[in-house]
Design a protein around this motif. Structure first.
Motif, PDB file in Angstrom:
ATOM      1  N   GLY A 124       0.814  -1.210   0.000  1.00  0.00           N
ATOM      2  CA  GLY A 124       0.000   0.000   0.000  1.00  0.00           C
ATOM      3  C   GLY A 124       0.846   1.258   0.000  1.00  0.00           C
ATOM      4  O   GLY A 124       0.571   2.215  -0.742  1.00  0.00           O
ATOM      5  N   TYR A 125       1.889   1.262   0.823  1.00  0.00           N
ATOM      6  CA  TYR A 125       2.774   2.426   0.905  1.00  0.00           C
ATOM      7  C   TYR A 125       3.506   2.648  -0.413  1.00  0.00           C
ATOM      8  O   TYR A 125       3.523   3.767  -0.954  1.00  0.00           O
ATOM      9  CB  TYR A 125       3.782   2.228   2.031  1.00  0.00           C
ATOM     10  N   ASN A 126       4.099   1.594  -0.932  1.00  0.00           N
ATOM     11  CA  ASN A 126       4.899   1.736  -2.149  1.00  0.00           C
ATOM     12  C   ASN A 126       4.046   2.093  -3.367  1.00  0.00           C
ATOM     13  O   ASN A 126       4.524   2.772  -4.283  1.00  0.00           O
ATOM     14  CB  ASN A 126       5.703   0.464  -2.397  1.00  0.00           C
ATOM     15  N   ALA A 127       2.789   1.663  -3.377  1.00  0.00           N
ATOM     16  CA  ALA A 127       1.888   2.046  -4.467  1.00  0.00           C
ATOM     17  C   ALA A 127       1.618   3.552  -4.419  1.00  0.00           C
ATOM     18  O   ALA A 127       1.583   4.228  -5.463  1.00  0.00           O
ATOM     19  CB  ALA A 127       0.579   1.270  -4.368  1.00  0.00           C
ATOM     20  N   LEU A 128       1.439   4.090  -3.216  1.00  0.00           N
ATOM     21  CA  LEU A 128       1.217   5.528  -3.071  1.00  0.00           C
ATOM     22  C   LEU A 128       2.481   6.321  -3.409  1.00  0.00           C
ATOM     23  O   LEU A 128       2.411   7.390  -4.025  1.00  0.00           O
ATOM     24  CB  LEU A 128       0.767   5.842  -1.640  1.00  0.00           C
ATOM     25  N   VAL A 129       3.622   5.792  -3.010  1.00  0.00           N
ATOM     26  CA  VAL A 129       4.898   6.434  -3.356  1.00  0.00           C
ATOM     27  C   VAL A 129       5.036   6.550  -4.874  1.00  0.00           C
ATOM     28  O   VAL A 129       5.434   7.596  -5.406  1.00  0.00           O
ATOM     29  CB  VAL A 129       6.079   5.644  -2.758  1.00  0.00           C
ATOM     30  N   LYS A 130       4.690   5.480  -5.567  1.00  0.00           N
ATOM     31  CA  LYS A 130       4.750   5.495  -7.030  1.00  0.00           C
ATOM     32  C   LYS A 130       3.734   6.476  -7.608  1.00  0.00           C
ATOM     33  O   LYS A 130       4.032   7.224  -8.553  1.00  0.00           O
ATOM     34  CB  LYS A 130       4.500   4.092  -7.567  1.00  0.00           C
ATOM     35  N   GLN A 187      -6.753   2.262   7.999  1.00  0.00           N
ATOM     36  CA  GLN A 187      -6.463   3.557   8.617  1.00  0.00           C
ATOM     37  C   GLN A 187      -5.019   3.973   8.363  1.00  0.00           C
ATOM     38  O   GLN A 187      -4.730   5.144   8.080  1.00  0.00           O
ATOM     39  CB  GLN A 187      -6.723   3.497  10.125  1.00  0.00           C
ATOM     40  N   THR A 188      -4.112   3.008   8.453  1.00  0.00           N
ATOM     41  CA  THR A 188      -2.693   3.299   8.243  1.00  0.00           C
ATOM     42  C   THR A 188      -2.432   3.730   6.805  1.00  0.00           C
ATOM     43  O   THR A 188      -1.724   4.719   6.554  1.00  0.00           O
ATOM     44  CB  THR A 188      -1.843   2.065   8.584  1.00  0.00           C
ATOM     45  N   ILE A 189      -3.008   3.024   5.845  1.00  0.00           N
ATOM     46  CA  ILE A 189      -2.783   3.357   4.439  1.00  0.00           C
ATOM     47  C   ILE A 189      -3.431   4.694   4.081  1.00  0.00           C
ATOM     48  O   ILE A 189      -2.875   5.487   3.304  1.00  0.00           O
ATOM     49  CB  ILE A 189      -3.291   2.215   3.538  1.00  0.00           C
ATOM     50  N   GLU A 190      -4.592   4.991   4.673  1.00  0.00           N
ATOM     51  CA  GLU A 190      -5.222   6.298   4.455  1.00  0.00           C
ATOM     52  C   GLU A 190      -4.335   7.423   4.992  1.00  0.00           C
ATOM     53  O   GLU A 190      -4.200   8.482   4.361  1.00  0.00           O
ATOM     54  CB  GLU A 190      -6.590   6.338   5.135  1.00  0.00           C
ATOM     55  N   ALA A 191      -3.726   7.186   6.152  1.00  0.00           N
ATOM     56  CA  ALA A 191      -2.814   8.184   6.717  1.00  0.00           C
ATOM     57  C   ALA A 191      -1.561   8.317   5.852  1.00  0.00           C
ATOM     58  O   ALA A 191      -1.035   9.427   5.676  1.00  0.00           O
ATOM     59  CB  ALA A 191      -2.445   7.801   8.148  1.00  0.00           C
ATOM     60  N   PHE A 192      -1.069   7.193   5.314  1.00  0.00           N
ATOM     61  CA  PHE A 192       0.051   7.241   4.369  1.00  0.00           C
ATOM     62  C   PHE A 192      -0.271   8.206   3.228  1.00  0.00           C
ATOM     63  O   PHE A 192       0.552   9.042   2.841  1.00  0.00           O
ATOM     64  CB  PHE A 192       0.312   5.856   3.764  1.00  0.00           C
ATOM     65  N   ASP A 193      -1.465   8.052   2.676  1.00  0.00           N
ATOM     66  CA  ASP A 193      -1.881   8.857   1.528  1.00  0.00           C
ATOM     67  C   ASP A 193      -1.810  10.347   1.859  1.00  0.00           C
ATOM     68  O   ASP A 193      -1.232  11.149   1.108  1.00  0.00           O
ATOM     69  CB  ASP A 193      -3.305   8.460   1.132  1.00  0.00           C
ATOM     70  N   LYS A 194      -2.368  10.726   2.991  1.00  0.00           N
ATOM     71  CA  LYS A 194      -2.396  12.137   3.374  1.00  0.00           C
ATOM     72  C   LYS A 194      -0.994  12.660   3.683  1.00  0.00           C
ATOM     73  O   LYS A 194      -0.639  13.785   3.303  1.00  0.00           O
ATOM     74  CB  LYS A 194      -3.316  12.315   4.578  1.00  0.00           C
ATOM     75  N   ALA A 195      -0.190  11.850   4.370  1.00  0.00           N
ATOM     76  CA  ALA A 195       1.162  12.282   4.731  1.00  0.00           C
ATOM     77  C   ALA A 195       2.051  12.419   3.498  1.00  0.00           C
ATOM     78  O   ALA A 195       2.852  13.366   3.394  1.00  0.00           O
ATOM     79  CB  ALA A 195       1.776  11.296   5.721  1.00  0.00           C
ATOM     80  N   LEU A 196       1.911  11.498   2.553  1.00  0.00           N
ATOM     81  CA  LEU A 196       2.742  11.553   1.349  1.00  0.00           C
ATOM     82  C   LEU A 196       2.360  12.725   0.447  1.00  0.00           C
ATOM     83  O   LEU A 196       3.212  13.273  -0.263  1.00  0.00           O
ATOM     84  CB  LEU A 196       2.651  10.232   0.587  1.00  0.00           C
ATOM     85  N   LYS A 197       1.099  13.128   0.484  1.00  0.00           N
ATOM     86  CA  LYS A 197       0.691  14.330  -0.251  1.00  0.00           C
ATOM     87  C   LYS A 197       1.438  15.549   0.290  1.00  0.00           C
ATOM     88  O   LYS A 197       1.893  16.407  -0.472  1.00  0.00           O
ATOM     89  CB  LYS A 197      -0.813  14.548  -0.122  1.00  0.00           C
ATOM     90  N   VAL A 198       1.569  15.615   1.613  1.00  0.00           N
ATOM     91  CA  VAL A 198       2.294  16.725   2.233  1.00  0.00           C
ATOM     92  C   VAL A 198       3.773  16.670   1.851  1.00  0.00           C
ATOM     93  O   VAL A 198       4.387  17.697   1.543  1.00  0.00           O
ATOM     94  CB  VAL A 198       2.128  16.697   3.768  1.00  0.00           C
ATOM     95  N   LEU A 199       4.353  15.461   1.860  1.00  0.00           N
ATOM     96  CA  LEU A 199       5.757  15.316   1.469  1.00  0.00           C
ATOM     97  C   LEU A 199       5.974  15.785   0.033  1.00  0.00           C
ATOM     98  O   LEU A 199       6.953  16.490  -0.257  1.00  0.00           O
ATOM     99  CB  LEU A 199       6.203  13.858   1.613  1.00  0.00           C
ATOM    100  N   LYS A 200       5.076  15.412  -0.853  1.00  0.00           N
ATOM    101  CA  LYS A 200       5.210  15.810  -2.262  1.00  0.00           C
ATOM    102  C   LYS A 200       5.178  17.334  -2.382  1.00  0.00           C
ATOM    103  O   LYS A 200       6.019  17.929  -3.071  1.00  0.00           O
ATOM    104  CB  LYS A 200       4.090  15.190  -3.095  1.00  0.00           C
TER     105      LYS A 200
END
Length: 225
Positions: A124-130, A187-200
């Protein structure tokens, strides 16, 4: 491939005791330890509280001829001491007995589930990273039952952890548990999504340090404070 066996071969050739630290890997990689998974048996091994589902207990195990050197039935020099400081706290031993019993049930169901949880989170994390084109900056690597984060620098790592806390997930690493169900994974993957948007956004606008509430985290093992 073959690295651990090569290390053991060198140790046995040179008369060196090979010790595996299985405090993290023991009962997580496999109920019989990473040594069973990789097919290499060391001379000594250490195990930690995973063997009692979190109760404070540890174990030093190994070959009889080495372990006996810590006992009383020989006239050789004692090379280490086996202490019974906590010997009276038998509830830890009972917890270990029951935990090991459960870990060995149903074709290692618990361990297999832990691997499955870690795999879902890592994928899930790596898919969002991509999706956000952040492969250069971060990813989840390592074995599925204990994956670890890679970040290009500690400022990014800190910003990510900071944003995850905002979305209800306190995270330093990924340590899958049998208690983690679908809701926790989602919940963890949803938080990943929001956090990675901020990182981008922070990377594109060169605002990583500006968005940090405090200073960046530092490695635990470092030469200077």
């Amino acid at each position: 491939e073959g690295y651990l066996q090569a290390v053991k071969d060198v140790c046995e050739k040179e008369g060196i005791v090979l010790i595996f630290d299985e405090v993290v890997s023991g009962f997580r990689f496999h109920p019989k330890g990473a040594q069973y998974l990789y097919g290499v048996t060391p001379h000594l091994s250490t195990f930690g509280k995973a063997m009692a589902n979190g109760y404070s207990i540890s174990a030093l195990v190994g070959k009889k001829e080495i372990m006996e050197l810590g006992g009383l039935e020989h006239e050789k020099e004692r090379v280490f001491l086996l202490s019974t400081t906590y010997g009276a706290e038998t509830h830890h031993l009972r917890a270990a007995q029951k935990s090991i019993e459960i870990l060995n049930q149903n074709d290692y169901e618990v361990t297999k589930y832990i691997w499955s949880v870690g795999k879902q989170i890592k994928e899930g994390y790596n898919a969002l990273v991509k999706q956000y084109e952040l492969e250069k900056y971060t990813r989840l690597e390592g074995i599925d039952c204990r994956p670890y984060f890679y970040f290009q620098d500690n400022s990014l790592r800190t910003l990510f952890a900071q944003e995850m806390i905002k979305y209800g997930v306190l995270i330093q690493g990924i340590v899958p548990s049998y208690s983690h169900g679908k809701s926790e994974i989602d919940q963890t993957i949803e938080a990943f999504d929001k956090a990675l948007k901020v990182l981008k956004y922070a990377i594109e606008e060169n605002k990583v340090d500006d968005l940090l509430i405090g200073g960046p985290v530092k490695p635990v093992f470092r030469k200077y404070n």
